[in-house]
Design a protein around this motif. Structure first.
Motif, mmCIF file in Angstrom:
data_model
loop_
_atom_site.group_PDB
_atom_site.id
_atom_site.type_symbol
_atom_site.label_atom_id
_atom_site.label_comp_id
_atom_site.label_asym_id
_atom_site.label_seq_id
_atom_site.Cartn_x
_atom_site.Cartn_y
_atom_site.Cartn_z
ATOM 1 N N PHE A 94 -12.859 -30.060 -25.360
ATOM 2 C CA PHE A 94 -12.692 -30.578 -26.721
ATOM 3 C C PHE A 94 -11.205 -30.572 -27.051
ATOM 4 O O PHE A 94 -10.476 -29.655 -26.690
ATOM 5 C CB PHE A 94 -13.529 -29.802 -27.750
ATOM 6 C CG PHE A 94 -13.294 -28.328 -27.817
ATOM 7 C CD1 PHE A 94 -12.473 -27.774 -28.792
ATOM 8 C CD2 PHE A 94 -13.929 -27.463 -26.929
ATOM 9 C CE1 PHE A 94 -12.277 -26.403 -28.872
ATOM 10 C CE2 PHE A 94 -13.740 -26.086 -27.001
ATOM 11 C CZ PHE A 94 -12.913 -25.565 -27.979
ATOM 12 N N VAL A 95 -10.773 -31.657 -27.718
ATOM 13 C CA VAL A 95 -9.352 -31.880 -27.965
ATOM 14 C C VAL A 95 -9.144 -32.279 -29.419
ATOM 15 O O VAL A 95 -9.848 -33.138 -29.946
ATOM 16 C CB VAL A 95 -8.807 -33.012 -27.059
ATOM 17 C CG1 VAL A 95 -7.345 -33.305 -27.370
ATOM 18 C CG2 VAL A 95 -8.991 -32.664 -25.586
ATOM 19 N N SER A 96 -8.158 -31.655 -30.037
ATOM 20 C CA SER A 96 -7.678 -32.088 -31.345
ATOM 21 C C SER A 96 -6.439 -32.932 -31.087
ATOM 22 O O SER A 96 -5.436 -32.424 -30.598
ATOM 23 C CB SER A 96 -7.337 -30.882 -32.224
ATOM 24 O OG SER A 96 -6.753 -31.308 -33.432
ATOM 25 N N ALA A 97 -6.545 -34.226 -31.387
ATOM 26 C CA ALA A 97 -5.495 -35.161 -30.979
ATOM 27 C C ALA A 97 -4.804 -35.809 -32.163
ATOM 28 O O ALA A 97 -5.452 -36.238 -33.105
ATOM 29 C CB ALA A 97 -6.098 -36.248 -30.095
ATOM 30 N N GLY A 98 -3.494 -35.903 -32.071
ATOM 31 C CA GLY A 98 -2.732 -36.664 -33.034
ATOM 32 C C GLY A 98 -2.609 -38.110 -32.603
ATOM 33 O O GLY A 98 -2.349 -38.999 -33.395
ATOM 34 N N ASN A 99 -2.796 -38.353 -31.319
ATOM 35 C CA ASN A 99 -2.714 -39.700 -30.767
ATOM 36 C C ASN A 99 -4.106 -40.086 -30.295
ATOM 37 O O ASN A 99 -5.013 -40.188 -31.093
ATOM 38 C CB ASN A 99 -1.679 -39.722 -29.640
ATOM 39 C CG ASN A 99 -1.329 -41.113 -29.174
ATOM 40 O OD1 ASN A 99 -1.669 -42.090 -29.817
ATOM 41 N ND2 ASN A 99 -0.668 -41.196 -28.044
ATOM 42 N N ASP A 100 -4.308 -40.261 -28.991
ATOM 43 C CA ASP A 100 -5.644 -40.643 -28.536
ATOM 44 C C ASP A 100 -6.367 -39.559 -27.738
ATOM 45 O O ASP A 100 -7.556 -39.643 -27.529
ATOM 46 C CB ASP A 100 -5.604 -41.957 -27.764
ATOM 47 C CG ASP A 100 -4.943 -41.849 -26.399
ATOM 48 O OD1 ASP A 100 -4.530 -40.752 -25.999
ATOM 49 O OD2 ASP A 100 -4.843 -42.888 -25.730
#
Length: 154
Positions: A94-100
């Motif tokens: 799981f990733v919290s992304a500011g981009n993609d």
């Protein structure tokens, strides 16, 4: 009776967003009482924790299109001591992304391939602001992983 399966959640958070997702993942996993679940920050997790788990969830913020340095450090510290010992370990990301977020997922996958792990769920990528729906998706990821381990699906 066999021992319960062990799920390890390893994450890093800087701003708190990935931490919120990790907490939700843990909440979902704890819905499955047949699985023992531990949540550790990447700098606190080590070889013994990794070798003791039956399944793994990895959480990271996206930093410059990559995983966090803390998660990379976890991999650096555990790879050689665990080499060849965790082939087939089920994992998801799981990733919290500011981009993609795809760069972080891709690079984690490359490292996981080196360990011989197998991905068992599509990566959960939350872009920008975390919503209640995103937190519910994180709970569902944790619950699905814990249930799959408990039922021997993975």
């Amino acid at each position: 009776m066999s021992a319960p399966k062990r799920l390890l959640i390893v994450h890093h958070t800087q701003s708190g967003n990935t931490g919120r997702l990790a907490t939700a993942v843990l909440e979902g996993a704890l819905r499955v009482s047949e699985t023992e679940t531990r949540l550790l920050r990447a700098f606190d997790a080590g070889t013994a924790d990794l070798l003791a788990c039956d399944g793994l969830l990895l959480g990271t913020p996206e930093n410059f299109g990559y995983m966090s340095g803390a998660l990379k450090d976890f991999f650096d510290r555990t790879y050689y001591p665990c080499e060849g010992k965790l082939v087939g370990l089920p994992y998801a990301v799981f990733v919290s992304a500011g981009n993609d977020g795809t760069g972080a997922v891709r690079e984690i996958g490359r490292i996981a391939n080196g360990y011989g792990w197998k991905t068992v769920a599509e990566a959960l990528i939350v872009r920008r602001e975390i919503t209640p729906a995103d937190l519910e998706r994180a709970r569902e990821l944790g619950e699905a992983m814990a249930a799959g381990l408990a039922m021997g699906v993975f």
